[in-house]
Each structure stands twice: as structure tokens, then as C-alpha cells.
Design an enzyme around this catalytic site. Structure first.
Site, PDB file in Angstrom:
ATOM      1  N   ASN A  12       5.866  19.179  -7.489  1.00  0.00           N
ATOM      2  CA  ASN A  12       4.372  19.319  -7.270  1.00  0.00           C
ATOM      3  C   ASN A  12       3.979  20.602  -6.625  1.00  0.00           C
ATOM      4  OD1 ASN A  12       2.082  18.980  -5.661  1.00  0.00           O
ATOM      5  ND2 ASN A  12       1.906  16.706  -6.260  1.00  0.00           N
ATOM      6  N   HIS A  15       1.156  22.499  -2.614  1.00  0.00           N
ATOM      7  CA  HIS A  15       0.959  23.073  -1.489  1.00  0.00           C
ATOM      8  C   HIS A  15       1.423  24.351  -1.406  1.00  0.00           C
ATOM      9  CE1 HIS A  15      -0.163  19.809   0.310  1.00  0.00           C
ATOM     10  NE2 HIS A  15       0.528  18.911  -0.198  1.00  0.00           N
ATOM     11  N   HIS A  48      -2.371  18.138  -8.345  1.00  0.00           N
ATOM     12  CA  HIS A  48      -3.412  17.240  -8.081  1.00  0.00           C
ATOM     13  C   HIS A  48      -4.607  18.082  -7.855  1.00  0.00           C
ATOM     14  CE1 HIS A  48      -5.038  14.116  -5.002  1.00  0.00           C
ATOM     15  NE2 HIS A  48      -5.728  14.138  -6.074  1.00  0.00           N
ATOM     16  N   GLU A  75      -2.712  14.923 -11.465  1.00  0.00           N
ATOM     17  CA  GLU A  75      -3.347  13.864 -10.624  1.00  0.00           C
ATOM     18  C   GLU A  75      -4.673  14.005 -10.377  1.00  0.00           C
ATOM     19  OE1 GLU A  75      -1.042  14.229  -7.104  1.00  0.00           O
ATOM     20  OE2 GLU A  75       1.145  13.804  -7.737  1.00  0.00           O
ATOM     21  N   THR A 106      -2.636  12.097  -0.146  1.00  0.00           N
ATOM     22  CA  THR A 106      -3.023  10.452  -0.523  1.00  0.00           C
ATOM     23  C   THR A 106      -2.480   9.455   0.208  1.00  0.00           C
ATOM     24  OG1 THR A 106      -2.869  11.592  -2.757  1.00  0.00           O
ATOM     25  CG2 THR A 106      -3.015   9.255  -2.978  1.00  0.00           C
ATOM     26  N   HIS A 195       5.873  10.540  -3.120  1.00  0.00           N
ATOM     27  CA  HIS A 195       5.119  10.732  -1.780  1.00  0.00           C
ATOM     28  C   HIS A 195       6.156  10.968  -0.780  1.00  0.00           C
ATOM     29  CE1 HIS A 195       1.882  11.231   0.817  1.00  0.00           C
ATOM     30  NE2 HIS A 195       1.190  11.440  -0.210  1.00  0.00           N
TER      31      HIS A 195
HETATM   32  N1  PXP Z   1       2.980  11.513  -6.198  1.00  0.00           N
HETATM   33  C1  PXP Z   1       1.337  11.630  -6.161  1.00  0.00           C
HETATM   34  C2  PXP Z   1       0.523  10.395  -6.901  1.00  0.00           C
HETATM   35  C3  PXP Z   1       0.854  12.237  -4.941  1.00  0.00           C
HETATM   36  O1  PXP Z   1      -0.360  12.095  -4.873  1.00  0.00           O
HETATM   37  C4  PXP Z   1       1.647  13.042  -4.148  1.00  0.00           C
HETATM   38  C5  PXP Z   1       1.010  13.927  -3.213  1.00  0.00           C
HETATM   39  O2  PXP Z   1       0.075  14.868  -3.874  1.00  0.00           O
HETATM   40  C6  PXP Z   1       2.890  13.185  -4.574  1.00  0.00           C
HETATM   41  C7  PXP Z   1       3.818  12.486  -5.568  1.00  0.00           C
HETATM   42  C8  PXP Z   1       3.716  14.190  -3.931  1.00  0.00           C
HETATM   43  O3  PXP Z   1       4.029  13.979  -2.604  1.00  0.00           O
HETATM   44  P1  PXP Z   1       4.845  14.822  -1.718  1.00  0.00           P
HETATM   45  O4  PXP Z   1       4.145  16.358  -1.703  1.00  0.00           O
HETATM   46  O5  PXP Z   1       4.522  14.285  -0.371  1.00  0.00           O
HETATM   47  O6  PXP Z   1       6.119  15.150  -2.267  1.00  0.00           O
END
Ligand code: PXP
Length: 253
Positions: A12, A15, A48, A75, A106, A195
């Protein structure tokens, strides 16, 4: 014993965009980060597109679709505006998440059990555009069963509570994830998780045989500050693979 299934890593890149947006320019470029993650061993890219566009932008999605060969997992909130965006871009998958404007991230899973009538036609429209739909839910029996009932092919289990907890509480949260993943499998749902995962927390989740994809972002981007994104993704990949092999009683390489 369940047959050994490979475990995919979705990186992901939200950030990277958060840091870029802090100064409003083009650096660091999340699409460049996605390309690097591909080379380092990601199996897919996750982004996202939030209603307030606080990190990923519409232009980032356009570029990810055209410049990245790996599957894109978009997302998104289950709104009409986001449905139009998804249908325009046709990502490989769409993961429906709850969105509250003031939240930092989230904060909980989607309340599928309370929104079946609204979600079922929404999922059907995404599916008819050829988009695989996953629902981001808390690891609770009620939510997994509701996800199955509304016709989603995939659930992504929220690992945030497990990652935030310590000691006995963490073991309890892990057990909830294990049970939810087994139930998802039993119902014929593909099971993902994510997450808050880090080098400390990924192993126990990667060892759950019913889970076939992890989506990880914030920790990897944070680690990239210290050792680079390539090294962070490679290490995460290796830890996932090792935990998976050990869970099947294999010797790690
Ligand atoms: N999965 C989903 C559905 C999320 O909303 C997020 C955060 O955007 C993540 C995974 C990844 O989470 P993290 O950035 O804490 O690794």
C-alpha cells in the site's frame, strides 16, 4: 491439513503520497514507489482513494492503472462517486472500507451485517464491471457471514486490533483472526488481511493458512526512511515466506 497456498503481498503506497502532499509538489512519487515495490517482490499494489483525497489523488490512480503491470487493489468507500471512479478505471480489485472524515486511518471494519441491502447491489455493479470485490471487516463471525451473504468473493480481515494489543490480549485477537479466516475459507470466500502489520506482527498472520494476501503500507513506508523501500519490502516478503513455510513444517531456506 489444508493444501499449501502461496501468500501474496500487496504494498500500500498511500503514505508515500502523504509525504508528497505535505509540500504539495510531486516528490516523493507514489507511482515510483509502486514500481520499486514491484521489483522488490510485491504481488500487487494497493491504494486508497479517500473522499477527501488526503493522500492518493485521482491522477495517481490513472497513472497506477497505466504504468503498473501488477494487479491494482483500489480501496474505496461504498459511495456513488467512488463507484463511478472504479468503473472508469476498472482496477483488478476494489476493497470496500468504511470512511469517516475525521479518522486518522481506517479505524474499524465495514459494518456489512448492518448494510446488506445497500451493499449487495453496489457489489453487483462492481462485479459486472469485472472488478473483484473485497470487504474490509473486523474478524467477527457475524461480519464474515454477512460478507458471504451479500455476494462478495473476498473478505479482508482487519488486523489493527491484533497489532495494537499486547500479551494475552494480542493472543486473543490473533485467535479471533484465525477463527474468522477459517470461517471465510469454509464459506468459500478468499481471505485477505491487513492494517498495522509490521516486522513484529506479520509472522503470526502469515502463518494462518486460510489467508492468501496481506496488504501492508504504513510500516513499510516508515521503514523506508531508515533503510529504503526496496529493503523494507524484501524483508517483509522474506518474513512472510518464512512464517508460511514454518507453518507447514518446512525448513526455511
Ligand atoms: N488494508 C486496508 C483495507 C486498509 O484500509 C489499509 C490502510 O489503508 C491497509 C490494509 C494497510 O494498513 P497499513 O497502512 O497500516 O499497513
Amino acid at each position: 491439513m489444508i493444501e499449501k497456498r502461496p501468500l501474496r503481498l500487496g504494498v500500500n503506497i498511500d503514505h508515500v503520497a502523504t509525504i508528497r502532499n505535505a509540500r504539495g509538489g510531486g516528490h516523493p512519487d507514489p507511482v515510483r514507489a509502486a514500481k520499486l515495490a514491484v521489483v522488490a517482490g510485491a504481488d500487487g499494489i494497493t491504494a486508497h482513494l479517500r473522499e477527501d483525497r488526503r493522500h492518493i489523488s485521482d491522477d495517481d490512480i490513472t497513472r497506477l492503472v497505466s504504468e503498473i503491470d501488477l494487479p491494482l487493489n483500489l480501496e474505496m468507500a461504498a459511495t456513488e462517486a467512488m463507484l463511478a471512479v472504479a468503473i472508469q478505471h476498472r482496477p483488478h480489485a476494489a476493497c470496500l472500507v468504511p470512511e469517516r472524515r475525521q479518522e486518522l486511518t481506517t479505524e474499524g471494519g465495514l459494518d456489512v451485517a448492518g448494510a446488506e441491502e445497500r451493499l449487495a447491489p453496489f457489489i453487483a455493479q462492481l462485479a459486472s464491471a469485472g472488478i473483484r470485490v473485497s470487504l474490509f471487516v473486523d474478524p467477527k463471525e457475524k461480519q464474515v457471514r454477512a460478507a458471504h451473504a451479500v455476494g462478495a468473493p473476498i473478505v479482508e480481515l482487519h488486523t489493527g486490533a491484533y497489532c495494537d494489543a499486547a500479551g494475552a490480549m494480542r493472543r486473543r485477537e490473533l485467535d479471533r483472526i484465525r477463527r474468522a479466516a477459517a470461517l471465510a475459507d469454509e464459506l468459500g470466500l478468499e481471505c485477505h488481511a491487513g492494517h498495522g502489520l509490521s516486522f513484529d506482527t506479520v509472522g503470526a498472520i502469515a502463518a494462518i493458512p486460510n489467508i492468501i494476501e496481506l496488504n501492508i503500507g504504513h510500516f513499510l513506508v516508515g521503514e523506508a526512511i531508515f533503510g529504503g523501500l526496496d529493503s523494507a519490502v524484501r524483508r517483509m516478503r522474506a518474513m512472510m515466506d518464512q512464517a508460511r513455510s514454518e507453518a507447514y513444517g518446512e525448513k526455511s531456506a
